[in-house]
Design an enzyme around this catalytic site. Sequence first.
Site, mmCIF file in Angstrom:
data_model
loop_
_atom_site.group_PDB
_atom_site.id
_atom_site.type_symbol
_atom_site.label_atom_id
_atom_site.label_comp_id
_atom_site.label_asym_id
_atom_site.label_seq_id
_atom_site.Cartn_x
_atom_site.Cartn_y
_atom_site.Cartn_z
ATOM 1 N N HIS A 1 0.849 -1.201 0.000
ATOM 2 C CA HIS A 1 0.000 0.000 0.000
ATOM 3 C C HIS A 1 0.882 1.247 0.000
ATOM 4 O O HIS A 1 1.763 1.391 0.831
ATOM 5 C CB HIS A 1 -0.912 0.013 1.228
ATOM 6 C CG HIS A 1 -2.143 -0.824 1.039
ATOM 7 N ND1 HIS A 1 -3.276 -0.673 1.805
ATOM 8 C CD2 HIS A 1 -2.416 -1.807 0.145
ATOM 9 C CE1 HIS A 1 -4.196 -1.532 1.387
ATOM 10 N NE2 HIS A 1 -3.693 -2.238 0.394
ATOM 11 N N TYR B 55 -9.175 5.705 7.296
ATOM 12 C CA TYR B 55 -9.276 6.099 8.708
ATOM 13 C C TYR B 55 -10.306 7.219 8.766
ATOM 14 O O TYR B 55 -10.078 8.296 8.203
ATOM 15 C CB TYR B 55 -7.928 6.607 9.225
ATOM 16 C CG TYR B 55 -6.892 5.518 9.443
ATOM 17 C CD1 TYR B 55 -6.167 4.998 8.375
ATOM 18 C CD2 TYR B 55 -6.639 5.018 10.719
ATOM 19 C CE1 TYR B 55 -5.215 4.001 8.578
ATOM 20 C CE2 TYR B 55 -5.689 4.021 10.933
ATOM 21 C CZ TYR B 55 -4.984 3.512 9.858
ATOM 22 O OH TYR B 55 -4.045 2.527 10.057
ATOM 23 N N PRO C 261 -4.157 0.735 18.692
ATOM 24 C CA PRO C 261 -3.867 0.223 17.344
ATOM 25 C C PRO C 261 -3.949 1.272 16.229
ATOM 26 O O PRO C 261 -3.598 0.962 15.080
ATOM 27 C CB PRO C 261 -4.926 -0.871 17.135
ATOM 28 C CG PRO C 261 -5.991 -0.605 18.125
ATOM 29 C CD PRO C 261 -5.367 0.113 19.267
ATOM 30 N N LYS D 244 1.161 0.100 15.063
ATOM 31 C CA LYS D 244 2.566 0.001 15.481
ATOM 32 C C LYS D 244 2.915 -1.210 16.357
ATOM 33 O O LYS D 244 4.093 -1.547 16.502
ATOM 34 C CB LYS D 244 2.961 1.272 16.258
ATOM 35 C CG LYS D 244 3.080 2.504 15.386
ATOM 36 C CD LYS D 244 4.424 2.534 14.673
ATOM 37 C CE LYS D 244 4.437 3.437 13.481
ATOM 38 N NZ LYS D 244 4.036 2.823 12.211
ATOM 39 N N TYR E 248 4.048 6.646 9.990
ATOM 40 C CA TYR E 248 3.193 5.494 9.673
ATOM 41 C C TYR E 248 3.994 4.374 9.010
ATOM 42 O O TYR E 248 3.840 3.205 9.372
ATOM 43 C CB TYR E 248 2.026 5.933 8.773
ATOM 44 C CG TYR E 248 0.927 4.903 8.667
ATOM 45 C CD1 TYR E 248 -0.188 4.945 9.495
ATOM 46 C CD2 TYR E 248 1.000 3.861 7.743
ATOM 47 C CE1 TYR E 248 -1.197 3.987 9.409
ATOM 48 C CE2 TYR E 248 0.006 2.904 7.638
ATOM 49 C CZ TYR E 248 -1.092 2.977 8.477
ATOM 50 O OH TYR E 248 -2.090 2.020 8.388
HETATM 51 P P1 RFL Z 1 1.311 -11.509 21.800
HETATM 52 O O1 RFL Z 1 0.859 -11.576 20.377
HETATM 53 O O2 RFL Z 1 0.300 -11.110 22.822
HETATM 54 O O3 RFL Z 1 1.930 -12.925 22.167
HETATM 55 C C1 RFL Z 1 2.279 -13.270 23.482
HETATM 56 C C2 RFL Z 1 2.232 -14.776 23.626
HETATM 57 O O4 RFL Z 1 2.649 -15.128 24.952
HETATM 58 C C3 RFL Z 1 1.764 -16.114 25.460
HETATM 59 N N1 RFL Z 1 1.771 -16.079 26.934
HETATM 60 C C4 RFL Z 1 2.487 -16.927 27.682
HETATM 61 N N2 RFL Z 1 3.308 -17.933 27.360
HETATM 62 C C5 RFL Z 1 3.891 -18.612 28.371
HETATM 63 N N3 RFL Z 1 3.677 -18.330 29.700
HETATM 64 C C6 RFL Z 1 2.859 -17.325 30.057
HETATM 65 N N4 RFL Z 1 2.660 -17.050 31.346
HETATM 66 C C7 RFL Z 1 2.236 -16.565 29.030
HETATM 67 N N5 RFL Z 1 1.390 -15.509 29.030
HETATM 68 C C8 RFL Z 1 1.123 -15.237 27.767
HETATM 69 C C9 RFL Z 1 0.416 -15.759 24.855
HETATM 70 O O5 RFL Z 1 -0.499 -16.861 24.852
HETATM 71 C C10 RFL Z 1 0.821 -15.319 23.450
HETATM 72 O O6 RFL Z 1 0.829 -16.402 22.544
HETATM 73 O O7 RFL Z 1 2.542 -10.513 21.972
HETATM 74 P P2 RFL Z 1 3.781 -10.172 20.978
HETATM 75 O O8 RFL Z 1 4.396 -11.426 20.433
HETATM 76 O O9 RFL Z 1 4.598 -9.177 21.700
HETATM 77 O O10 RFL Z 1 3.087 -9.462 19.707
HETATM 78 C C11 RFL Z 1 2.478 -8.201 19.830
HETATM 79 C C12 RFL Z 1 1.344 -8.073 18.817
HETATM 80 O O11 RFL Z 1 0.485 -9.192 18.952
HETATM 81 C C13 RFL Z 1 0.533 -6.768 19.021
HETATM 82 O O12 RFL Z 1 1.388 -5.696 19.335
HETATM 83 C C14 RFL Z 1 -0.258 -6.387 17.757
HETATM 84 O O13 RFL Z 1 -1.246 -7.336 17.482
HETATM 85 C C15 RFL Z 1 -0.909 -5.010 17.935
HETATM 86 N N6 RFL Z 1 -1.775 -4.627 16.810
HETATM 87 C C16 RFL Z 1 -1.233 -4.118 15.646
HETATM 88 N N7 RFL Z 1 0.113 -4.021 15.503
HETATM 89 C C17 RFL Z 1 0.645 -3.590 14.329
HETATM 90 O O14 RFL Z 1 1.877 -3.489 14.225
HETATM 91 N N8 RFL Z 1 -0.141 -3.259 13.237
HETATM 92 C C18 RFL Z 1 -1.503 -3.345 13.298
HETATM 93 O O15 RFL Z 1 -2.166 -3.094 12.293
HETATM 94 C C19 RFL Z 1 -2.094 -3.752 14.551
HETATM 95 N N9 RFL Z 1 -3.444 -3.866 14.665
HETATM 96 C C20 RFL Z 1 -3.170 -4.743 16.943
HETATM 97 C C21 RFL Z 1 -3.976 -4.346 15.841
HETATM 98 C C22 RFL Z 1 -3.752 -5.258 18.112
HETATM 99 C C23 RFL Z 1 -5.128 -5.353 18.199
HETATM 100 N N10 RFL Z 1 -5.646 -5.882 19.395
HETATM 101 C C24 RFL Z 1 -6.605 -6.930 19.422
HETATM 102 C C25 RFL Z 1 -5.064 -5.526 20.649
HETATM 103 C C26 RFL Z 1 -5.354 -4.438 15.918
HETATM 104 C C27 RFL Z 1 -5.934 -4.907 17.109
HETATM 105 C C28 RFL Z 1 -7.438 -4.945 17.179
HETATM 106 C C1 PHB Z 2 -5.901 -4.117 10.829
HETATM 107 O O1 PHB Z 2 -5.968 -4.400 9.617
HETATM 108 O O2 PHB Z 2 -6.245 -4.928 11.700
HETATM 109 C C2 PHB Z 2 -5.422 -2.784 11.227
HETATM 110 C C3 PHB Z 2 -4.915 -1.915 10.276
HETATM 111 C C4 PHB Z 2 -4.481 -0.655 10.648
HETATM 112 C C5 PHB Z 2 -4.553 -0.270 11.973
HETATM 113 C C6 PHB Z 2 -5.034 -1.148 12.941
HETATM 114 C C7 PHB Z 2 -5.468 -2.412 12.573
HETATM 115 O O3 PHB Z 2 -4.161 0.984 12.319
#
Ligand code: RFL
Ligand code: PHB
Length: 399
Positions: A81, A209, A301, A305, A393
């Site tokens: 993109h 957005y 989110p 990042k 971004y």
């Molecule tokens: P995770 O993915 O939470 O993984 C952590 C893992 O640790 C396990 N765990 C344990 N394991 C052993 N012993 C324990 N006591 C434990 N406790 C927990 C868990 O089961 C899990 O498997 O963390 P990690 O690896 O640091 O990754 C971070 C990302 O998942 C997170 O920052 C992103 O998803 C955030 N996020 C976005 N980030 C982006 O860069 N671009 C995006 O577009 C974006 N969109 C989003 C998002 C997060 C969202 N939510 C649901 C918070 C959109 C949403 C809606």
């Molecule tokens: C997503 O596709 O889940 C998404 C994309 C951009 C954002 C947050 C989440 O800023």
Amino acid sequence: MAPNGSHIAHSTRVAIVGAGPAGLLLGQLLTVAGIDNIVIEQRGPDYVLGRIRAGILESVTVDALTRAGVDARLHAEGLVHHGIELSYNGSRHHIDFQALIGRSVTVYGQTEVTRDLMAARQASGMPIVYEAHDVSLHDFDTARPKVRYRKDGVTHEVACDYIAGCDGFHGVSRASVPETSKRIFERIYPFGWLGILSETPPVADELIYASHERGFALCSMRSKTRSRYYVQVPSCEKVEDWSDARFWDELRSRLDPEAAEALVTGASIEKSIAPLRSFVCEPMRFGRLFLAGDAAHIVPPTGAKGLNLAASDVLYLADGLIGLYQNDDARELDAYSEKCLRRVWKAERFSWWMTSLLHRFPDADDFAHRIQQAELDYLVGSEAACKSLAENYVGLPCE
Ligand code: RFL
Ligand code: PHB
């Protein structure tokens, strides 16, 4: 093995707690460099893959996945993109990253990143333990830390040189550090994002957005046939109260007329509410324990990042460990916390700013609304402001 067979001892260089993207990517980067490691995850692989989260990858993240050797599907299926669209007051404004700064982002879901990393882990034959219960961290203030867990009724103890706490926001790693040794910075927002995944074509070619008086909305995607949409909802909202029809009506009401008309709706494959929070734990290193990813910091989110910060932490950590094991040079590892935090705080600032710019805050008065409008008007009318958004971004460079 202990005489009664109920206690198994293991030894490795790096024990990685958590098999989310941070833990799996670190494991892969270390494996590629020939550094022994184990990944210990409390859930099963299906649960880890079932969480629908991030969608946008910065080039730093794409490069990290390439270095880890897990880029084939990403390059074949990821959508490049060149910009985003901002929508407010009924019209859309294109922010063209390519024209402004000559850079772009890749749309490729976290689920797919995780799937690719899991496959690489399996192919490498390096150990990964799923459904590890009662995971606990010990002696990370000494030269020989340990991680213990229970699996199928048996207690395991992993002795290692270093522990990488990659266990997300609710994990055990950060919680194992005494309160007096860490400092927490936090902001909780009075709203969340209700998200829906559907097998429908995205409403537009790029992400939209949208800032609207009913609240923020985001139109994202996973592919040309699969869409991901979000609407801002109050923190108290329950997902059970949102039928698909109610979601689509609410989303449509927040979009510009052209997008509202073009929106294709369908049954949801997944629907969930995520709270919004800014959070940083300082430092990110405690003796021989390193925190990485959501275990150390959370961003709302809006700036896309979270996953990207997890990837840059892990790159710094992998390089630090490689420097130590391959060149007997601890300088990079010793700089870990400071280097990460400099990058983390810039992403925290950007994510907080995007959130403040685009959401409706329940306590905002008329003055605050006019300021928000003026900021949007300034942004879309100023090349300098658009460039600033674009460079944040697509991701600031790693030092
Ligand atoms: P995770 O993915 O939470 O993984 C952590 C893992 O640790 C396990 N765990 C344990 N394991 C052993 N012993 C324990 N006591 C434990 N406790 C927990 C868990 O089961 C899990 O498997 O963390 P990690 O690896 O640091 O990754 C971070 C990302 O998942 C997170 O920052 C992103 O998803 C955030 N996020 C976005 N980030 C982006 O860069 N671009 C995006 O577009 C974006 N969109 C989003 C998002 C997060 C969202 N939510 C649901 C918070 C959109 C949403 C809606
Ligand atoms: C997503 O596709 O889940 C998404 C994309 C951009 C954002 C947050 C989440 O800023």
